[in-house]
Design a protein around this motif. Structure first.
Motif, PDB file in Angstrom:
ATOM      1  N   LYS A 111      93.705   0.559 102.470  1.00  0.00           N
ATOM      2  CA  LYS A 111      92.912   0.719 103.694  1.00  0.00           C
ATOM      3  C   LYS A 111      92.238   2.082 103.728  1.00  0.00           C
ATOM      4  CE  LYS A 111      95.042  -2.354 107.072  1.00  0.00           C
ATOM      5  NZ  LYS A 111      95.750  -2.409 108.391  1.00  0.00           N
ATOM      6  N   VAL A 112      93.014   3.119 103.390  1.00  0.00           N
ATOM      7  CA  VAL A 112      92.461   4.477 103.380  1.00  0.00           C
ATOM      8  C   VAL A 112      91.386   4.597 102.311  1.00  0.00           C
ATOM      9  CG1 VAL A 112      93.000   6.904 103.027  1.00  0.00           C
ATOM     10  CG2 VAL A 112      94.584   5.450 104.326  1.00  0.00           C
ATOM     11  N   ASN A 113      91.623   3.996 101.142  1.00  0.00           N
ATOM     12  CA  ASN A 113      90.633   4.058 100.054  1.00  0.00           C
ATOM     13  C   ASN A 113      89.308   3.430 100.499  1.00  0.00           C
ATOM     14  OD1 ASN A 113      92.432   5.332  98.383  1.00  0.00           O
ATOM     15  ND2 ASN A 113      93.078   3.458  97.355  1.00  0.00           N
ATOM     16  N   ARG A 114      89.391   2.292 101.162  1.00  0.00           N
ATOM     17  CA  ARG A 114      88.162   1.617 101.603  1.00  0.00           C
ATOM     18  C   ARG A 114      87.428   2.438 102.666  1.00  0.00           C
ATOM     19  NH1 ARG A 114      87.447  -3.518 100.006  1.00  0.00           N
ATOM     20  NH2 ARG A 114      86.132  -3.976 101.815  1.00  0.00           N
ATOM     21  N   LYS A 115      88.242   3.029 103.546  1.00  0.00           N
ATOM     22  CA  LYS A 115      87.630   3.857 104.586  1.00  0.00           C
ATOM     23  C   LYS A 115      86.965   5.072 103.969  1.00  0.00           C
ATOM     24  CE  LYS A 115      88.672   6.169 108.986  1.00  0.00           C
ATOM     25  NZ  LYS A 115      89.728   6.467 109.967  1.00  0.00           N
ATOM     26  N   THR A 116      87.645   5.681 102.982  1.00  0.00           N
ATOM     27  CA  THR A 116      87.098   6.866 102.319  1.00  0.00           C
ATOM     28  C   THR A 116      85.771   6.558 101.635  1.00  0.00           C
ATOM     29  OG1 THR A 116      89.334   7.728 101.964  1.00  0.00           O
ATOM     30  CG2 THR A 116      87.575   8.645 100.577  1.00  0.00           C
ATOM     31  N   LEU A 117      85.672   5.341 101.069  1.00  0.00           N
ATOM     32  CA  LEU A 117      84.455   4.927 100.377  1.00  0.00           C
ATOM     33  C   LEU A 117      83.385   4.390 101.323  1.00  0.00           C
ATOM     34  CD1 LEU A 117      86.134   3.146  97.343  1.00  0.00           C
ATOM     35  CD2 LEU A 117      84.827   5.277  97.258  1.00  0.00           C
ATOM     36  N   GLY A 118      83.742   4.220 102.601  1.00  0.00           N
ATOM     37  CA  GLY A 118      82.790   3.719 103.579  1.00  0.00           C
ATOM     38  C   GLY A 118      82.517   2.248 103.403  1.00  0.00           C
ATOM     39  N   ILE A 119      83.522   1.496 102.964  1.00  0.00           N
ATOM     40  CA  ILE A 119      83.321   0.035 102.772  1.00  0.00           C
ATOM     41  C   ILE A 119      84.325  -0.760 103.604  1.00  0.00           C
ATOM     42  CG2 ILE A 119      82.347   0.266 100.456  1.00  0.00           C
ATOM     43  CD1 ILE A 119      85.048  -0.350  99.290  1.00  0.00           C
TER      44      ILE A 119
END
Length: 350
Positions: free
Chosen positions: A342-350
């Protein structure tokens, strides 16, 4: 990554008729006192090991290991360099190679080869009895006299030589496979296997036999002006043994790679004691560590100037100082965020 084991030393160049170099017991004490943790044993000298007995008696090999363990030493590998040479030898060298075998097979190449084959079969089983997974030696040579392509070689000559070399070695490599041991060829001028190209050709005729491996020795590559660091990138999966040997190449207006038939001290390319030559061992140890080489770093001493005693004394601390205690965690772990998907997706803006 894994940490290389060592320091260790190949005993062959130190053997002699006077103590402490005339028996395994005394030479082992000598090397242990210098700081070595492992010894590579030449199997052609019965003062070091009874090869047939080691192949046939687990009791004998257990006792041998125990005696060395009491001195703080392990056996790194057994060596059959001289016997391996005799698996394939061009007739030009027959008189010289007879010295590698007992008198009973002199002047009879077929009998001498049969003797060498038996030695290697014993070596496979002896290595297994000793709990070893690697073994070192030479390939022998049929094509070496034709190294330079003049006069023009008959078409297919080299292919015929390598096909025959592989035919002779395949049953031996199968025996090593049955014993769970890698045979590590030292790629060496004078052998048909002397660089990456020749090793690949040999492997092709063996259909990639998994027990055909490499005893990496950068000194022979430096004298050929081969990129010994790139060699590790290419063949690290086959490098299962390592001779730590130094060399230097100093070409002049009179000499290059071939060195004009000069004696060792006067050659453009010559072997040196560790630290006295041009081999970049810091880079080598880094690359081998990077590729998870976790076997032994074994000094092979050869020098045309320095004494073997001084070379051995200097070798142990030299190797020890180059062994890298590999990292068990990343250097920037202190800044880790412990993110999830979840954090990875948020960090990537996706």
């Amino acid at each position: 990554m894994k940490t290389i084991k060592g320091p260790a030393i190949f005993l062959a160049q130190f053997l002699g008729d006077e103590a402490p170099f005339n028996s395994l017991d005394t030479i082992a004490d000598y090397m242990a006192d210098l700081g070595y943790k492992g010894i590579q044993i030449p199997t052609w000298d019965s003062r070091m090991i009874d090869l047939q007995k080691a192949a046939e008696s687990k009791t004998y090999t257990d006792e041998l290991k125990g005696k060395l363990a009491d001195k703080g030493l392990e056996i790194t590998e057994l060596s059959t360099h001289l016997q391996g040479q005799l698996i394939a030898s061009h007739p030009t060298y027959n008189a010289m190679y007879d010295a590698f075998a007992p008198a009973s097979v002199h002047n009879n190449e077929k009998a001498r080869r049969k003797w060498a084959e038996q030695q290697l079969l014993w070596a496979a089983k002896a290595s297994q009895n000793l709990g070893l997974s690697t073994h070192v030696g030479f390939s022998g040579a049929l094509a070496w006299p034709f190294l330079y392509p003049w006069p023009q070689r008959p078409s297919g000559l080299i292919e015929t030589a390598f096909k025959e070399l592989a035919r002779r070695w395949k049953p031996i490599l199968n025996a090593f496979d049955e014993s769970g041991v890698d045979y590590c060829y030292e790629l060496h001028p004078g052998e048909d296997l002397y660089d990456g190209t020749t090793f690949e050709m040999f492997l092709d005729y063996l259909k990639g036999h998994k027990r055909a491996c490499i005893n990496y020795d950068p000194s022979h590559f430096l004298l050929q002006q081969l990129d010994y660091l790139a060699f590790i990138d290419l063949y690290h999966d086959r490098i299962k043994a390592f001779h730590v040997k130094d060399a230097e190449f100093n070409p002049s207006g009179r000499q290059g790679v071939y060195s004009g038939y000069a004696g060792w001290a006067n050659r453009a390319g010559r072997f040196r004691s560790l630290g006295d030559g041009q081999v970049d061992f810091s880079a080598i140890f880094s690359k081998l560590s990077q590729y998870d080489y976790d076997s032994w770093a074994v000094l092979e001493w050869e020098c045309c100037i320095k004494s073997s005693e001084q070379g051995a004394a200097e070798g142990a601390p030299f190797i020890a100082s180059h062994i890298i205690q590999v990292a068990t965690r990343a250097f920037d772990d202190f800044a880790a965020t412990g993110a999830d998907e979840k954090v990875n997706r948020k960090t990537l803006g996706i």
